[in-house]
Design an enzyme around this catalytic site. Structure first.
Site, PDB file in Angstrom:
ATOM      1  N   ARG A   1      96.064 -53.983  84.552  1.00 31.20           N
ATOM      2  CA  ARG A   1      96.081 -52.515  84.689  1.00 31.20           C
ATOM      3  C   ARG A   1      97.113 -51.857  83.782  1.00 31.20           C
ATOM      4  O   ARG A   1      96.871 -50.837  83.168  1.00 31.20           O
ATOM      5  CB  ARG A   1      96.388 -52.118  86.133  1.00 31.20           C
TER       6      ARG A   1
ATOM      7  N   ARG B   1      89.701 -45.146  88.502  1.00 29.55           N
ATOM      8  CA  ARG B   1      90.426 -46.369  88.156  1.00 29.55           C
ATOM      9  C   ARG B   1      91.815 -46.268  88.766  1.00 29.55           C
ATOM     10  O   ARG B   1      92.538 -45.301  88.488  1.00 29.55           O
ATOM     11  CB  ARG B   1      90.525 -46.443  86.627  1.00 29.55           C
TER      12      ARG B   1
ATOM     13  N   HIS C   1      90.999 -34.464  94.210  1.00 34.95           N
ATOM     14  CA  HIS C   1      90.454 -35.410  95.201  1.00 34.95           C
ATOM     15  C   HIS C   1      89.506 -34.660  96.134  1.00 34.95           C
ATOM     16  O   HIS C   1      89.830 -33.574  96.617  1.00 34.95           O
ATOM     17  CB  HIS C   1      91.595 -36.057  96.004  1.00 34.95           C
TER      18      HIS C   1
ATOM     19  N   LYS D   1      81.652 -30.074  95.699  1.00 33.67           N
ATOM     20  CA  LYS D   1      81.705 -30.070  94.229  1.00 33.67           C
ATOM     21  C   LYS D   1      81.850 -28.650  93.689  1.00 33.67           C
ATOM     22  O   LYS D   1      82.456 -28.431  92.652  1.00 33.67           O
ATOM     23  CB  LYS D   1      80.440 -30.693  93.633  1.00 33.67           C
TER      24      LYS D   1
ATOM     25  N   GLU E   1      85.630 -27.952  93.533  1.00 35.56           N
ATOM     26  CA  GLU E   1      86.589 -28.837  92.857  1.00 35.56           C
ATOM     27  C   GLU E   1      87.088 -28.313  91.509  1.00 35.56           C
ATOM     28  O   GLU E   1      88.286 -28.316  91.235  1.00 35.56           O
ATOM     29  CB  GLU E   1      85.969 -30.222  92.641  1.00 35.56           C
TER      30      GLU E   1
END
Ligand code: GRF
Length: 209
Positions: free
Chosen positions: A67, A93, A111, A174, A177
């Site tokens: 990572r 990720r 989020h 959505k 956001e």
């Protein structure tokens, strides 16, 4: 006005990135989207960004041994574009501790829940299955702890439990956001935010509209 450079990390559709791009078309919006980086080559958002004339890069996490090495490659690309702020717009990720330490208080994530409720993946599904009647989305600073950084802005929507489908819940979320993310980026770049360890304060007299 002088615009400040924002780098956007995506993994998928890129609707939140597109909201930022549209916001930045306004000459009074303080950001210029300097680059869009995806860890997924096939992410539709890459084409959206490219078509909008924005520099794009695909940095596939599979090409890196761990990572942190991947995060350092992403960071080098952001620095190449002299980025002031990093926006995580559907970047799926988990990052190494190195990344938020290196970009401390300079990464904003969107989020899809009212944090601290429903952290992690599939947040709308979590809210739907929990039967909550109000959910929303959260723009927050990114820290080492996943989805736990200081909250900048939130907005809410209602769920008609037993009537709404999961798709309707997602659609309602959505729709909020992009606006919440764009406002949070604007507040940051206009230096209207003060970050403490656990909270974000708005500078007195400069509350968001
Ligand atoms: C959004 O729901 C975002 O909140 C979450 O991932 C999704 C990405 O959507 N982190 P998009 O790629 O911005 O359309």
């Amino acid at each position: 006005m002088a615009k400040l450079k924002v780098g956007v990390l995506i993994s998928g559709r890129g609707s939140n990135m597109a909201s930022l791009v549209r916001a930045a078309w306004d000459e009074d919006y303080p950001a210029e989207i300097a680059c869009v980086i995806s860890n997924v080559a096939s992410a539709p958002g890459v084409k959206i960004a490219r078509d909008a004339g924005i520099a794009t890069a695909v940095i596939s996490h599979g090409d890196y041994p761990d990572r942190e090495t991947f995060d350092r490659a992403v960071s080098a690309e952001l620095e190449k574009h002299h980025v002031r702020l990093v926006a995580l717009a559907g970047f799926m990720r988990i990052q190494s501790p190195w990344f938020p330490a290196h970009w401390k208080d300079r990464i904003i994530n969107i989020h899809p829940s009212l944090l601290p409720y429903h952290p992690g993946a599939n947040a709308y599904k979590q809210a739907f299955e929990a039967g909550v009647r109000v959910s929303g989305c959260t723009a927050h600073f990114v820290t080492e702890q996943l989805d736990q950084g200081p909250v900048i802005l939130q907005d809410v929507f209602h769920i008609r439990v037993g009537e709404d489908t999961l798709d309707e819940v997602k659609e309602r979320g959505k729709a909020l956001e992009g606006k919440v993310l764009s406002q949070a980026v604007q507040l940051f770049l206009n230096e209207q935010l003060v970050v403490t360890d656990t909270k974000v304060l708005f500078r007195p007299g400069r509350l968001p509209a």
